[in-house]
Design a protein around this motif. Structure first.
Motif, PDB file in Angstrom:
ATOM      1  N   UNK A 186       0.784  -1.199  -0.008  1.00 41.51           N
ATOM      2  CA  UNK A 186      -0.007  -0.084  -0.102  1.00 41.51           C
ATOM      3  C   UNK A 186       0.999   1.318  -0.063  1.00 41.51           C
ATOM      4  N   UNK A 187       1.900   1.097   0.722  1.00 46.81           N
ATOM      5  CA  UNK A 187       2.962   2.517   0.865  1.00 46.81           C
ATOM      6  C   UNK A 187       3.237   2.597  -0.532  1.00 46.81           C
ATOM      7  N   UNK A 188       3.861   1.562  -1.388  1.00 46.47           N
ATOM      8  CA  UNK A 188       4.494   1.893  -2.517  1.00 46.47           C
ATOM      9  C   UNK A 188       3.516   2.312  -3.631  1.00 46.47           C
ATOM     10  N   UNK A 189       2.247   1.817  -3.580  1.00 47.24           N
ATOM     11  CA  UNK A 189       1.237   2.231  -4.585  1.00 47.24           C
ATOM     12  C   UNK A 189       0.717   3.550  -4.189  1.00 47.24           C
ATOM     13  N   UNK A 190       0.654   3.819  -2.898  1.00 47.15           N
ATOM     14  CA  UNK A 190       0.351   5.078  -2.745  1.00 47.15           C
ATOM     15  C   UNK A 190       1.359   6.480  -3.037  1.00 47.15           C
ATOM     16  N   UNK A 191       2.536   5.943  -2.973  1.00 45.50           N
ATOM     17  CA  UNK A 191       3.491   6.820  -3.297  1.00 45.50           C
ATOM     18  C   UNK A 191       3.740   6.986  -4.902  1.00 45.50           C
ATOM     19  N   UNK A 192       3.539   5.804  -5.484  1.00 45.93           N
ATOM     20  CA  UNK A 192       3.660   5.792  -6.889  1.00 45.93           C
ATOM     21  C   UNK A 192       2.358   6.925  -7.539  1.00 45.93           C
ATOM     22  N   UNK A 193       1.366   6.368  -6.895  1.00 49.11           N
ATOM     23  CA  UNK A 193       0.153   7.339  -7.454  1.00 49.11           C
ATOM     24  C   UNK A 193       0.210   8.738  -7.175  1.00 49.11           C
ATOM     25  N   UNK A 194       0.908   9.202  -5.801  1.00 52.62           N
ATOM     26  CA  UNK A 194       0.943  10.466  -5.590  1.00 52.62           C
ATOM     27  C   UNK A 194       2.083  11.126  -6.700  1.00 52.62           C
ATOM     28  N   UNK A 195       2.987  10.392  -6.990  1.00 52.31           N
ATOM     29  CA  UNK A 195       3.887  11.044  -7.927  1.00 52.31           C
ATOM     30  C   UNK A 195       3.424  10.899  -9.283  1.00 52.31           C
ATOM     31  N   UNK A 196       2.461  10.245  -9.673  1.00 49.70           N
ATOM     32  CA  UNK A 196       1.879  10.186 -10.779  1.00 49.70           C
ATOM     33  C   UNK A 196       0.943  11.551 -11.000  1.00 49.70           C
ATOM     34  N   UNK A 197       0.089  11.632  -9.939  1.00 49.19           N
ATOM     35  CA  UNK A 197      -0.817  12.914  -9.990  1.00 49.19           C
ATOM     36  C   UNK A 197      -0.059  14.329  -9.795  1.00 49.19           C
ATOM     37  N   UNK A 198       1.052  14.308  -9.353  1.00 47.36           N
ATOM     38  CA  UNK A 198       1.730  15.634  -9.135  1.00 47.36           C
ATOM     39  C   UNK A 198       2.266  15.904 -10.435  1.00 47.36           C
ATOM     40  N   UNK A 199       2.303  14.924 -11.207  1.00 51.99           N
ATOM     41  CA  UNK A 199       2.769  15.564 -12.892  1.00 51.99           C
ATOM     42  C   UNK A 199       2.091  16.560 -13.368  1.00 51.99           C
ATOM     43  N   UNK A 200       0.543  16.544 -12.873  1.00 46.89           N
ATOM     44  CA  UNK A 200      -0.329  17.671 -13.637  1.00 46.89           C
ATOM     45  C   UNK A 200      -0.996  18.439 -12.416  1.00 46.89           C
ATOM     46  N   UNK A 201      -0.741  18.095 -11.261  1.00 45.63           N
ATOM     47  CA  UNK A 201      -1.728  18.716 -10.050  1.00 45.63           C
ATOM     48  C   UNK A 201      -0.510  19.711  -9.423  1.00 45.63           C
ATOM     49  N   UNK A 202      -0.722  20.884  -8.930  1.00 45.67           N
ATOM     50  CA  UNK A 202       0.244  21.510  -8.178  1.00 45.67           C
ATOM     51  C   UNK A 202       0.642  20.880  -7.059  1.00 45.67           C
ATOM     52  N   UNK A 203       1.751  20.902  -6.667  1.00 45.84           N
ATOM     53  CA  UNK A 203       2.423  20.092  -5.556  1.00 45.84           C
ATOM     54  C   UNK A 203       1.591  20.445  -4.004  1.00 45.84           C
ATOM     55  N   UNK A 204       1.636  21.671  -3.677  1.00 42.35           N
ATOM     56  CA  UNK A 204       0.795  22.332  -2.713  1.00 42.35           C
ATOM     57  C   UNK A 204      -0.610  21.613  -2.444  1.00 42.35           C
ATOM     58  N   UNK A 205      -1.458  21.842  -3.588  1.00 47.07           N
ATOM     59  CA  UNK A 205      -2.774  21.062  -3.504  1.00 47.07           C
ATOM     60  C   UNK A 205      -2.868  19.645  -3.408  1.00 47.07           C
ATOM     61  N   UNK A 206      -2.002  19.050  -4.340  1.00 48.14           N
ATOM     62  CA  UNK A 206      -1.917  17.553  -4.490  1.00 48.14           C
ATOM     63  C   UNK A 206      -1.556  16.918  -3.216  1.00 48.14           C
ATOM     64  N   UNK A 207      -0.458  17.610  -2.465  1.00 49.54           N
ATOM     65  CA  UNK A 207       0.310  17.111  -1.283  1.00 49.54           C
ATOM     66  C   UNK A 207      -0.919  17.026  -0.153  1.00 49.54           C
ATOM     67  N   UNK A 208      -1.611  18.422  -0.326  1.00 49.85           N
ATOM     68  CA  UNK A 208      -2.608  18.507   0.851  1.00 49.85           C
ATOM     69  C   UNK A 208      -3.900  17.596   0.647  1.00 49.85           C
ATOM     70  N   UNK A 209      -4.341  17.633  -0.570  1.00 49.84           N
ATOM     71  CA  UNK A 209      -5.306  16.482  -0.715  1.00 49.84           C
ATOM     72  C   UNK A 209      -4.920  15.049  -0.198  1.00 49.84           C
ATOM     73  N   UNK A 210      -3.672  14.639  -0.607  1.00 54.15           N
ATOM     74  CA  UNK A 210      -3.440  13.291  -0.472  1.00 54.15           C
ATOM     75  C   UNK A 210      -3.146  13.114   1.044  1.00 54.15           C
ATOM     76  N   UNK A 211      -2.871  14.018   1.619  1.00 53.72           N
ATOM     77  CA  UNK A 211      -2.775  13.907   3.458  1.00 53.72           C
ATOM     78  C   UNK A 211      -3.748  14.145   3.902  1.00 53.72           C
ATOM     79  N   UNK A 212      -4.751  14.693   3.513  1.00 48.94           N
ATOM     80  CA  UNK A 212      -5.935  15.179   4.041  1.00 48.94           C
ATOM     81  C   UNK A 212      -6.985  13.768   3.913  1.00 48.94           C
TER      82      UNK A 212
END
Length: 104
Positions: free
Chosen positions: A38-64
């Motif tokens: 789950x950790x690996x898949x979560x990080x891979x997905x976060x990395x993929x999403x941050x290619x098009x989503x701004x890092x501030x919003x993307x990271x905050x949504x992921x953490x939230x």
């Protein structure tokens, strides 16, 4: 598509957090394996999403999503307190996540 991947990655963050708690310090095999996957898949997905989503919003949504999912799992599966103020706090976290998505 990136937002869907981001939310699913946030859910996987909650999965790995609960698996970590259930692994008893990595002494139980099944939850330890769930944690790693789950950790690996979560990080891979976060990395993929941050290619098009701004890092501030993307990271905050992921953490939230991860925080809310972990707290909800704790209440439903691990016997943690379900006070009205805790539930209200989760609603506020989710409102923030929705706001970040809407106004990014």
């Amino acid at each position: 598509m990136a937002w869907l991947v981001l939310v699913l990655s946030g859910v996987l963050e909650a999965v790995w957090a609960v698996a970590l708690a259930r692994s008893a310090g990595f002494t139980r095999l099944a939850p330890s394996v769930v944690f790693v996957v789950a950790l690996a898949l979560s990080m891979i997905g976060l990395g993929y999403a941050l290619r098009t989503i701004p890092v501030g919003a993307g990271y905050a949504v992921w953490v939230g999503v991860g925080v809310a999912g972990t707290a909800l799992a704790g209440m439903l599966m691990l016997g943690e307190s379900t006070s009205a103020l805790r539930v209200l706090s989760l609603v506020l976290v989710l409102a923030g996540v929705i706001g970040l998505k809407m106004f990014h």
